[in-house]
Design an enzyme around this catalytic site. Structure first.
Site, mmCIF file in Angstrom:
data_model
loop_
_atom_site.group_PDB
_atom_site.id
_atom_site.type_symbol
_atom_site.label_atom_id
_atom_site.label_comp_id
_atom_site.label_asym_id
_atom_site.label_seq_id
_atom_site.Cartn_x
_atom_site.Cartn_y
_atom_site.Cartn_z
ATOM 1 N N ASP A 199 24.592 47.853 -5.321
ATOM 2 C CA ASP A 199 25.203 47.632 -4.020
ATOM 3 C C ASP A 199 25.374 46.121 -3.865
ATOM 4 O O ASP A 199 24.412 45.395 -3.594
ATOM 5 C CB ASP A 199 24.281 48.225 -2.937
ATOM 6 C CG ASP A 199 24.690 47.809 -1.530
ATOM 7 O OD1 ASP A 199 25.627 47.003 -1.383
ATOM 8 O OD2 ASP A 199 24.049 48.291 -0.583
ATOM 9 N N GLN A 202 25.923 42.289 -0.315
ATOM 10 C CA GLN A 202 25.427 40.954 0.059
ATOM 11 C C GLN A 202 25.327 40.027 -1.149
ATOM 12 O O GLN A 202 24.713 38.958 -1.065
ATOM 13 C CB GLN A 202 24.046 41.075 0.726
ATOM 14 C CG GLN A 202 24.020 41.919 1.969
ATOM 15 C CD GLN A 202 24.744 41.289 3.150
ATOM 16 O OE1 GLN A 202 25.020 40.092 3.154
ATOM 17 N NE2 GLN A 202 25.069 42.107 4.137
HETATM 18 N N1 PLP Z 1 24.746 47.519 1.700
HETATM 19 C C1 PLP Z 1 24.285 46.373 2.192
HETATM 20 C C2 PLP Z 1 23.213 45.628 1.438
HETATM 21 C C3 PLP Z 1 24.788 45.860 3.379
HETATM 22 O O1 PLP Z 1 24.338 44.707 3.865
HETATM 23 C C4 PLP Z 1 25.801 46.589 4.047
HETATM 24 C C5 PLP Z 1 26.317 46.121 5.338
HETATM 25 O O2 PLP Z 1 25.692 45.355 6.035
HETATM 26 C C6 PLP Z 1 26.266 47.779 3.482
HETATM 27 C C7 PLP Z 1 25.714 48.218 2.309
HETATM 28 C C8 PLP Z 1 27.355 48.576 4.126
HETATM 29 O O3 PLP Z 1 28.548 47.857 4.131
HETATM 30 P P1 PLP Z 1 29.828 48.411 4.906
HETATM 31 O O4 PLP Z 1 29.371 48.681 6.314
HETATM 32 O O5 PLP Z 1 30.809 47.293 4.811
HETATM 33 O O6 PLP Z 1 30.267 49.643 4.210
#
Ligand code: PLP
Length: 405
Positions: A199, A202
């Protein structure tokens, strides 16, 4: 080295005032502000070339389609994917993870299989796996972190087995700033035949990322966190895996031929892009990549690290302030509490001073619980921040203390 003191002039929104005070924007972990170049690109798209992609023979449609596919190439180059077949445009990180949870899950996860995640994942990297485990009677296992919010490697290794089919972990924790040792994690997971999803929500905007060097199987990120539009994101997947996975959603663009007796699917990557994609968003990502590449990710990383160190040192001067997340390697986010002060109250007072921070659980409720918390105050940095922003936060927090103590 670019001049990071003038770079914020590229971001028009940062010049505005909030409640009559100059804006101090320290919530880039939630979403980033947009440089003029990206805003201009979106404007250009809608004023000059807008048309639906992959559909018509007319001139505008081919211009839009060319931009869209060129954007895919830009993303592929940026993360060093082998080919554009490996770049799928999604709505964002959440959408990308759900795609993998559904499609990889359909094909490769069976009853009794195990999926590993860390204890401090964003809900987006927890709930899709819980749903998959429910569907397939698989098991979700959690890798604990230590008191610094560093993953405990021995505990990770202990949980790896022939049953492990997938490890899903953040490159950088949005709540604690931990940079996970993903290269080592990927290596260890591959040794026992498990696949790895990173993921990168960040990570992509702070760290130079090379998917081939990492050897991750999937990598997900969101446009809005890398200075581009919302509603667009990217899933990178190794071609040999994506090719074996069934479509996630059905609709236009993802088909080769449709009859009432059966449908054949488009080649990669379109097989995973049902319906009209956010092609303007894709162009905005390409533009933001061009913009930050000109600054240089190495320069960005160095500058942000210096700012992070300055911020942590400064904030720790405040009596009663405790930082949660003291990992060996950190990026961007500082989560903290001040003794006897509720984060929400602090956030509201800071807002009146023009300072935007995030308060709450940061969509990481289990990770908060690990530290006996329901939430924190989080300041998250981008390269358009500077020491004056940190000083403003410091002074703002002193005021918060004075008012609430
Ligand atoms: N993963 C992490 C580590 C995040 O910080 C975020 C959002 O803050 C997400 C996933 C989800 O991202 P999105 O809401 O843009 O799909």
């Amino acid at each position: 080295m670019p001049n990071f003191n003038t770079i914020r002039n590229d971001f028009p929104l940062l010049a505005r005032e909030i409640h009559g005070k100059p804006l101090v924007y320290l919530d880039s972990g939630a979403t980033t502000q947009k440089p003029q170049a990206v805003i201009d690109k979106i404007n250009y798209f809608y004023t000059q070339i807008n048309s639906n992609i992959h559909r018509a023979v007319h001139h505008l449609s081919s211009l839009s389609t060319e931009e869209y596919e060129a954007s895919r190439q830009t993303v592929a180059n940026f993360i060093n994917a082998k080919s554009t077949a490996e770049i799928i445009f999604t709505k964002g990180t959440t959408d990308a993870i759900n795609l993998v949870a559904f499609s990889f899950g359909e094909k490769f996860i069976n009853e009794g299989d195990e999926i590993l995640i860390s204890e401090i994942e964003h809900h987006s990297n927890i709930v899709p796996w819980q749903l998959l485990c429910e569907r397939k009677k698989a098991i979700l296992k959690v890798i604990p972190v230590d008191d610094n919010a560093d993953i405990i490697m021995e505990e990770f290794v202990k949980r790896l087995s022939a049953k492990t089919k997938l490890v899903a972990i953040a490159q950088v924790s949005n709540a604690f700033g931990t940079i996970h040792p993903i290269k080592e994690i990927i290596k260890k997971a591959h040794k026992i035949g498990a696949k790895v999803l990173i993921d990168g929500a960040q990570g992509i905007q702070h760290l130079k990322t090379d998917v081939q060097e990492l050897d991750c199987d999937f990598y997900a990120f969101s446009g809005h966190k890398i200075y581009a539009e919302n509603g667009i994101g990217v899933l990178y997947g190794k071609e040999e895996l994506l090719a074996q996975m069934p479509p996630y959603q059905g609709g236009g663009d993802m088909i080769a031929q449709v009859t009432f007796t059966g449908t054949t699917y488009a080649e990669l990557p379109l097989k995973f892009e049902a319906g009209t994609s956010n092609y303007v968003g894709a162009a905005s990502i390409a533009e933001s990549i061009r913009y930050i590449s000109e600054i240089g990710l190495e320069n960005i990383e160095k500058y942000e690290n210096e700012l992070l160190a300055y911020a942590e040192e400064k904030l720790l001067k405040i009596e009663g302030l405790k930082i949660y997340g003291t990992a060996q390697q950190k990026s961007s986010a500082i989560s903290f509490m001040i003794k006897d002060i509720h984060p929400m109250d602090a956030g509201m007072i800071l807002d009146k001073l023009g300072i935007a921070v995030r308060t709450g659980s940061h969509c990481v409720q289990p990770g908060m619980l690990r530290f006996g918390l329901t939430g924190t105050i989080r300041a998250s940095l981008a390269f358009y921040n500077n020491k004056a922003d940190i000083d403003a936060l410091y002074n703002g927090l002193l005021k918060v203390k004075m008012m609430l103590s």
